[in-house]
Design a protein around this motif. Structure first.
Motif, PDB file in Angstrom:
ATOM      1  N   ARG A 106       1.799   1.612   3.018  1.00 30.12           N
ATOM      2  CA  ARG A 106       2.803   2.156   2.106  1.00 30.12           C
ATOM      3  C   ARG A 106       4.203   2.041   2.702  1.00 30.12           C
ATOM      4  NH1 ARG A 106      -1.674   2.467   1.352  1.00 30.12           N
ATOM      5  NH2 ARG A 106      -2.733   2.834  -0.633  1.00 30.12           N
ATOM      6  N   THR A 109       5.597  -1.444   2.252  1.00 26.13           N
ATOM      7  CA  THR A 109       6.242  -1.773   0.971  1.00 26.13           C
ATOM      8  C   THR A 109       7.699  -1.309   0.981  1.00 26.13           C
ATOM      9  OG1 THR A 109       5.676   0.271  -0.234  1.00 26.13           O
ATOM     10  CG2 THR A 109       4.051  -1.508  -0.286  1.00 26.13           C
ATOM     11  N   HIS A 110       7.957  -0.142   1.605  1.00 29.12           N
ATOM     12  CA  HIS A 110       9.341   0.325   1.710  1.00 29.12           C
ATOM     13  C   HIS A 110      10.163  -0.658   2.546  1.00 29.12           C
ATOM     14  CE1 HIS A 110       7.773   4.782   1.255  1.00 29.12           C
ATOM     15  NE2 HIS A 110       7.654   4.085   0.133  1.00 29.12           N
ATOM     16  N   LEU A 113      10.844  -3.870   0.681  1.00 25.94           N
ATOM     17  CA  LEU A 113      11.794  -3.695  -0.413  1.00 25.94           C
ATOM     18  C   LEU A 113      13.220  -3.581   0.126  1.00 25.94           C
ATOM     19  CD1 LEU A 113      12.389  -3.383  -3.414  1.00 25.94           C
ATOM     20  CD2 LEU A 113      12.037  -0.916  -3.161  1.00 25.94           C
ATOM     21  N   TYR A 116      14.367  -6.955   1.198  1.00 25.84           N
ATOM     22  CA  TYR A 116      14.681  -7.767   0.025  1.00 25.84           C
ATOM     23  C   TYR A 116      16.038  -7.388  -0.552  1.00 25.84           C
ATOM     24  CZ  TYR A 116      14.437  -9.363  -4.836  1.00 25.84           C
ATOM     25  OH  TYR A 116      14.719  -9.943  -6.051  1.00 25.84           O
ATOM     26  N   LEU A 171      16.322   5.141  -6.107  1.00 27.78           N
ATOM     27  CA  LEU A 171      15.291   4.560  -5.251  1.00 27.78           C
ATOM     28  C   LEU A 171      15.015   5.453  -4.039  1.00 27.78           C
ATOM     29  CD1 LEU A 171      13.411   2.228  -4.491  1.00 27.78           C
ATOM     30  CD2 LEU A 171      15.355   1.165  -3.303  1.00 27.78           C
ATOM     31  N   LYS A 174      12.792   8.204  -4.900  1.00 22.70           N
ATOM     32  CA  LYS A 174      11.392   7.813  -5.083  1.00 22.70           C
ATOM     33  C   LYS A 174      10.667   7.667  -3.749  1.00 22.70           C
ATOM     34  CE  LYS A 174      12.340   5.187  -9.306  1.00 22.70           C
ATOM     35  NZ  LYS A 174      11.803   4.092 -10.134  1.00 22.70           N
ATOM     36  N   SER A 177      10.233  11.471  -1.289  1.00 22.91           N
ATOM     37  CA  SER A 177       9.130  12.400  -1.541  1.00 22.91           C
ATOM     38  C   SER A 177       7.813  11.839  -1.009  1.00 22.91           C
ATOM     39  CB  SER A 177       9.027  12.735  -3.033  1.00 22.91           C
ATOM     40  OG  SER A 177       8.931  11.576  -3.815  1.00 22.91           O
ATOM     41  N   VAL A 178       7.710  10.528  -0.949  1.00 26.55           N
ATOM     42  CA  VAL A 178       6.508   9.925  -0.364  1.00 26.55           C
ATOM     43  C   VAL A 178       6.502  10.142   1.154  1.00 26.55           C
ATOM     44  CG1 VAL A 178       5.243   7.766  -0.008  1.00 26.55           C
ATOM     45  CG2 VAL A 178       6.246   8.267  -2.240  1.00 26.55           C
TER      46      VAL A 178
ATOM     47  N   VAL B 194       0.248   9.906  -5.308  1.00 31.26           N
ATOM     48  CA  VAL B 194      -0.044   9.762  -6.733  1.00 31.26           C
ATOM     49  C   VAL B 194      -0.454   8.305  -6.956  1.00 31.26           C
ATOM     50  CG1 VAL B 194       0.895   9.850  -9.065  1.00 31.26           C
ATOM     51  CG2 VAL B 194       1.631  11.529  -7.353  1.00 31.26           C
ATOM     52  N   ASN B 212       4.331   2.665 -12.628  1.00 31.28           N
ATOM     53  CA  ASN B 212       5.401   1.678 -12.450  1.00 31.28           C
ATOM     54  C   ASN B 212       5.353   0.997 -11.070  1.00 31.28           C
ATOM     55  OD1 ASN B 212       7.922   0.322 -12.851  1.00 31.28           O
ATOM     56  ND2 ASN B 212       8.888   1.900 -11.606  1.00 31.28           N
ATOM     57  N   VAL B 214       7.834  -1.588 -10.521  1.00 32.32           N
ATOM     58  CA  VAL B 214       9.113  -2.322 -10.419  1.00 32.32           C
ATOM     59  C   VAL B 214      10.212  -1.414  -9.871  1.00 32.32           C
ATOM     60  CG1 VAL B 214      10.869  -3.598 -11.689  1.00 32.32           C
ATOM     61  CG2 VAL B 214       8.458  -3.838 -12.314  1.00 32.32           C
ATOM     62  N   GLN B 215      10.726  -1.748  -8.716  1.00 35.61           N
ATOM     63  CA  GLN B 215      11.875  -1.070  -8.110  1.00 35.61           C
ATOM     64  C   GLN B 215      12.936  -2.155  -7.915  1.00 35.61           C
ATOM     65  OE1 GLN B 215      11.375   2.040  -8.102  1.00 35.61           O
ATOM     66  NE2 GLN B 215       9.141   2.192  -8.028  1.00 35.61           N
ATOM     67  N   LYS B 216      13.635  -2.489  -8.975  1.00 38.10           N
ATOM     68  CA  LYS B 216      14.585  -3.616  -8.970  1.00 38.10           C
ATOM     69  C   LYS B 216      13.823  -4.946  -9.005  1.00 38.10           C
ATOM     70  CE  LYS B 216      19.027  -4.735  -8.699  1.00 38.10           C
ATOM     71  NZ  LYS B 216      20.071  -4.117  -9.539  1.00 38.10           N
ATOM     72  N   VAL B 217      12.742  -4.995  -8.276  1.00 40.12           N
ATOM     73  CA  VAL B 217      11.869  -6.163  -8.261  1.00 40.12           C
ATOM     74  C   VAL B 217      10.445  -5.611  -8.304  1.00 40.12           C
ATOM     75  CG1 VAL B 217      11.840  -6.143  -5.726  1.00 40.12           C
ATOM     76  CG2 VAL B 217      11.259  -8.246  -6.930  1.00 40.12           C
ATOM     77  N   VAL B 219       7.485  -4.796  -6.751  1.00 36.39           N
ATOM     78  CA  VAL B 219       7.204  -4.684  -5.317  1.00 36.39           C
ATOM     79  C   VAL B 219       5.885  -5.380  -4.955  1.00 36.39           C
ATOM     80  CG1 VAL B 219       6.917  -3.047  -3.388  1.00 36.39           C
ATOM     81  CG2 VAL B 219       8.562  -2.553  -5.205  1.00 36.39           C
ATOM     82  N   ILE B 229      -2.403  -0.117  -6.400  1.00 37.01           N
ATOM     83  CA  ILE B 229      -2.650   1.178  -5.761  1.00 37.01           C
ATOM     84  C   ILE B 229      -1.624   1.433  -4.659  1.00 37.01           C
ATOM     85  CG2 ILE B 229      -4.275   2.436  -4.263  1.00 37.01           C
ATOM     86  CD1 ILE B 229      -6.563   1.178  -5.897  1.00 37.01           C
ATOM     87  N   VAL B 231       1.333   0.076  -4.095  1.00 36.56           N
ATOM     88  CA  VAL B 231       2.722   0.161  -4.549  1.00 36.56           C
ATOM     89  C   VAL B 231       2.982   1.437  -5.350  1.00 36.56           C
ATOM     90  CG1 VAL B 231       4.509  -0.929  -5.961  1.00 36.56           C
ATOM     91  CG2 VAL B 231       3.064  -2.331  -4.459  1.00 36.56           C
ATOM     92  N   GLU B 233       1.424   4.202  -5.121  1.00 35.30           N
ATOM     93  CA  GLU B 233       1.364   5.354  -4.216  1.00 35.30           C
ATOM     94  C   GLU B 233       2.608   5.458  -3.355  1.00 35.30           C
ATOM     95  OE1 GLU B 233      -3.451   6.069  -3.682  1.00 35.30           O
ATOM     96  OE2 GLU B 233      -2.320   5.243  -1.995  1.00 35.30           O
ATOM     97  N   ALA B 234       3.249   4.333  -3.096  1.00 35.85           N
ATOM     98  CA  ALA B 234       4.389   4.304  -2.178  1.00 35.85           C
ATOM     99  C   ALA B 234       5.688   4.763  -2.823  1.00 35.85           C
ATOM    100  CB  ALA B 234       4.561   2.898  -1.597  1.00 35.85           C
ATOM    101  N   PHE B 235       5.719   4.862  -4.148  1.00 35.12           N
ATOM    102  CA  PHE B 235       6.944   5.277  -4.842  1.00 35.12           C
ATOM    103  C   PHE B 235       6.604   6.348  -5.875  1.00 35.12           C
ATOM    104  CE2 PHE B 235       7.524   0.980  -3.343  1.00 35.12           C
ATOM    105  CZ  PHE B 235       8.795   0.990  -2.786  1.00 35.12           C
ATOM    106  N   ASP B 236       7.252   7.508  -5.754  1.00 33.89           N
ATOM    107  CA  ASP B 236       7.101   8.570  -6.750  1.00 33.89           C
ATOM    108  C   ASP B 236       8.150   8.346  -7.835  1.00 33.89           C
ATOM    109  OD1 ASP B 236       5.014   9.892  -5.493  1.00 33.89           O
ATOM    110  OD2 ASP B 236       6.318  11.297  -4.438  1.00 33.89           O
ATOM    111  N   GLU B 237       7.750   8.542  -9.067  1.00 38.10           N
ATOM    112  CA  GLU B 237       8.661   8.275 -10.197  1.00 38.10           C
ATOM    113  C   GLU B 237       9.263   9.572 -10.746  1.00 38.10           C
ATOM    114  OE1 GLU B 237       9.525   5.223 -11.266  1.00 38.10           O
ATOM    115  OE2 GLU B 237       8.319   4.394  -9.647  1.00 38.10           O
ATOM    116  N   PRO B 238      10.470   9.494 -11.294  1.00 36.36           N
ATOM    117  CA  PRO B 238      11.104  10.688 -11.868  1.00 36.36           C
ATOM    118  C   PRO B 238      10.590  10.994 -13.270  1.00 36.36           C
ATOM    119  CG  PRO B 238      12.565   8.803 -12.113  1.00 36.36           C
ATOM    120  CD  PRO B 238      11.336   8.306 -11.383  1.00 36.36           C
TER     121      PRO B 238
END
Lengths: 240, 254
Positions: A106, A109-110, A113, A116, A171, A174, A177-178, B194, B212, B214-217, B219, B229, B231, B233-238
């Motif tokens: 995980r 991926t950060h 990104l 990138y 971003l 997002k 919180s992770v 999540v 989701n 997509v974070q600009k791209v 991921v 799974i 991606v 899990e790595a980003f929480d959405e608002p």
């Protein structure tokens, strides 16, 4: 780049050889990143390109600097979890080994990104210094892991109000919180259900106002510096 | 003397206040409230910034009151459970005492920051989950839903606090909610993350949009093994304010 080098046996090649993402793959993606012109809007119009500063790695200014600060934290975390997965402590449970693999992936991926989005404004790959970490000790590993995650949370909390680009603000929300979820997981493994030092322990969350920490960039760098070989400079980021 | 309100008021009036007033001193006041340190440092800090202090803008007040309503709900929920639940928390009790302590602090903090503009506590109800205080598993599901919704709610409000000192405070609360969410998930023997929009027993609306990637791209295109799974899990959405209010409406929050 130097994170892949093999000249420092204790810290070299942490991401590469043994993991599924090989060195070559990583470099290939680095290549893709550097030609991407789709960086955030403000990145394109302002010249905040990091420059060498008295031999230090300068994070840069403005949103680029904040992204590089976050990027440096992600590098540290990925290198750390990669090392844990490669040389796990004795008798590690399959559950805990799976957690470290998940954490690594995980954070990866950060890392990718940010790389990138930063494109050619990204700082180089850093060489970690984990000489203070005893990878054979469960306690040392869990403590170091949550220290990094707690710091990552504090870094993004503190940087938030200096962010100019709305998309970057969204971003980082997002991601932060992770990082907090990760911190809670590692803390709970080390101090299960503890009010003093657990998932949201009194040692990190204010007991009167219920707040997590927020650090300014220089404070983040100061706390991360012992784990990084290169000297990092947050000289051009907000100090107050 | 209300330190939090004071700083918040000063900063909303004097745009340069954060620069003039050291971040570290401010944090120190908020964290420790040490009388000795305050006695020495506060007059020095205040001497260089505006004497006048007005209330926050209406928009900021709206954000803080929205947050306050969610905190009222969480605080009330845990207080009630700890006092009245018929199930035994067992070894998990310290966890919920800790979470309740934080929610109560958040209520107080937001009330203090809002002063006279603070919204009153609504009449809350839990009959949408009739066995929430008699069945521990139901309680855990609702707790998880509240915490994950809280995370999404604060995240959704962040842009409205753009560049403001209140943003820092909101982010500091946001991260605590995320720690709570992770812990409750662990108590359910679930993942701290999540995963896609999987609601795992909670109302589906709590996790709508979490799929989701997509974070600009997208991921998923940035690396090998970057699956749905990993991606998601790595980003929480608002969540928008409207979506959050829809989720908490059955509990009496409006």
């Amino acid at each position: 780049m130097s994170i892949f080098s093999s000249d420092t046996p204790t810290s070299g090649d942490l991401i590469g050889s043994k993991s599924s993402v090989g060195r070559r793959t990583f470099l290939r993606f680095a290549g893709i990143s550097s030609v991407s012109a789709m960086a955030l809007t403000t990145l394109a119009c302002e010249d905040h390109r990091p420059a060498p500063l008295n031999g230090a790695v300068d994070l840069g200014a403005g949103d680029v600097g904040i992204m590089n600060l976050a990027y440096s934290q992600e590098q540290l975390e990925v290198a750390f979890y990669s090392q844990v997965v490669q040389t796990p402590y004795a008798n590690i449970s399959s559950e805990e080994l799976a957690f470290f693999t998940d954490l690594r992936d995980r954070e990866r991926t950060h890392l990718e990104l940010f790389k990138y989005l930063l494109g050619d404004k990204a700082i180089p790959m850093l060489t970690p210094n984990f000489s203070s970490v005893d990878f054979s000790s469960r306690e040392s590993v869990l403590k170091t892991g949550h220290t990094f995650e707690d710091l990552g949370v504090a870094a993004l909390n503190g940087a938030g109000r200096f962010v100019t680009d709305m998309e970057l603000l969204a971003l980082s929300g997002k991601i932060v919180s992770v990082e907090a979820r990760h911190a809670a997981l590692l803390r709970d493994l080390l101090h299960p259900k503890s009010q003093a030092m657990g998932f949201a322990g009194d040692d990190i969350i204010t007991t009167d106002t219920g707040l997590d920490r927020a650090f300014l960039p220089p404070q983040v760098v100061m706390m991360a510096q012992p784990f990084i070989q290169q000297k990092i400079s947050a000289e051009r980021l907000p100090k107050a | 003397m209300n330190i939090f309100q004071l700083f918040s008021d000063i900063e909303s009036v004097d745009a340069d206040a954060p620069e003039k007033l050291s971040f570290y001193s401010r944090r120190f006041f908020l964290r420790k409230g040490s009388k000795a340190a305050t006695a020495v440092a506060l007059p020095m800090a205040l001497a260089s910034i505006s004497q006048e202090a007005f209330a926050q803008s209406t928009e900021v007040q709206e954000v803080l009151n929205f947050a306050l309503k969610l905190e009222y709900l969480e605080e009330d929920f845990y207080k009630k459970a700890l006092a009245e639940a018929t199930f035994d928390f067992g070894a998990d009790r310290p966890v919920f005492e800790q979470i309740h302590k934080h929610e109560a602090s958040h209520v107080k903090l937001l009330q203090t920051a809002l002063g006279a503009a603070a919204a009153p506590k609504p009449a809350l109800k839990y009959d949408a989950f009739p066995d929430v205080f008699t069945n521990y598993q139901t309680f855990l599901i609702v707790a998880q839903a509240f915490e994950d919704t809280g995370v999404r709610a604060y995240k959704g409000q962040a842009p409205k606090l753009y560049k403001l000192p209140e943003l820092t405070t909101a982010l500091q609360i946001h991260a605590v909610e995320a720690r709570h969410a992770a812990e409750v998930r662990r108590l359910r023997e679930g993942r701290v993350w999540v995963t896609k929009n999987e609601s795992d027993g909670a109302p589906a609306a709590v996790y709508a949009g979490e799929e989701n990637t997509v974070q600009k791209v997208d991921v998923r295109t940035l690396g090998p093994g970057f699956s749905d799974i990993v991606v998601t899990e790595a980003f929480d959405e608002p969540l928008t304010k409207e979506a959050v209010l829809e989720i908490v409406k059955p509990f009496g929050v409006a």
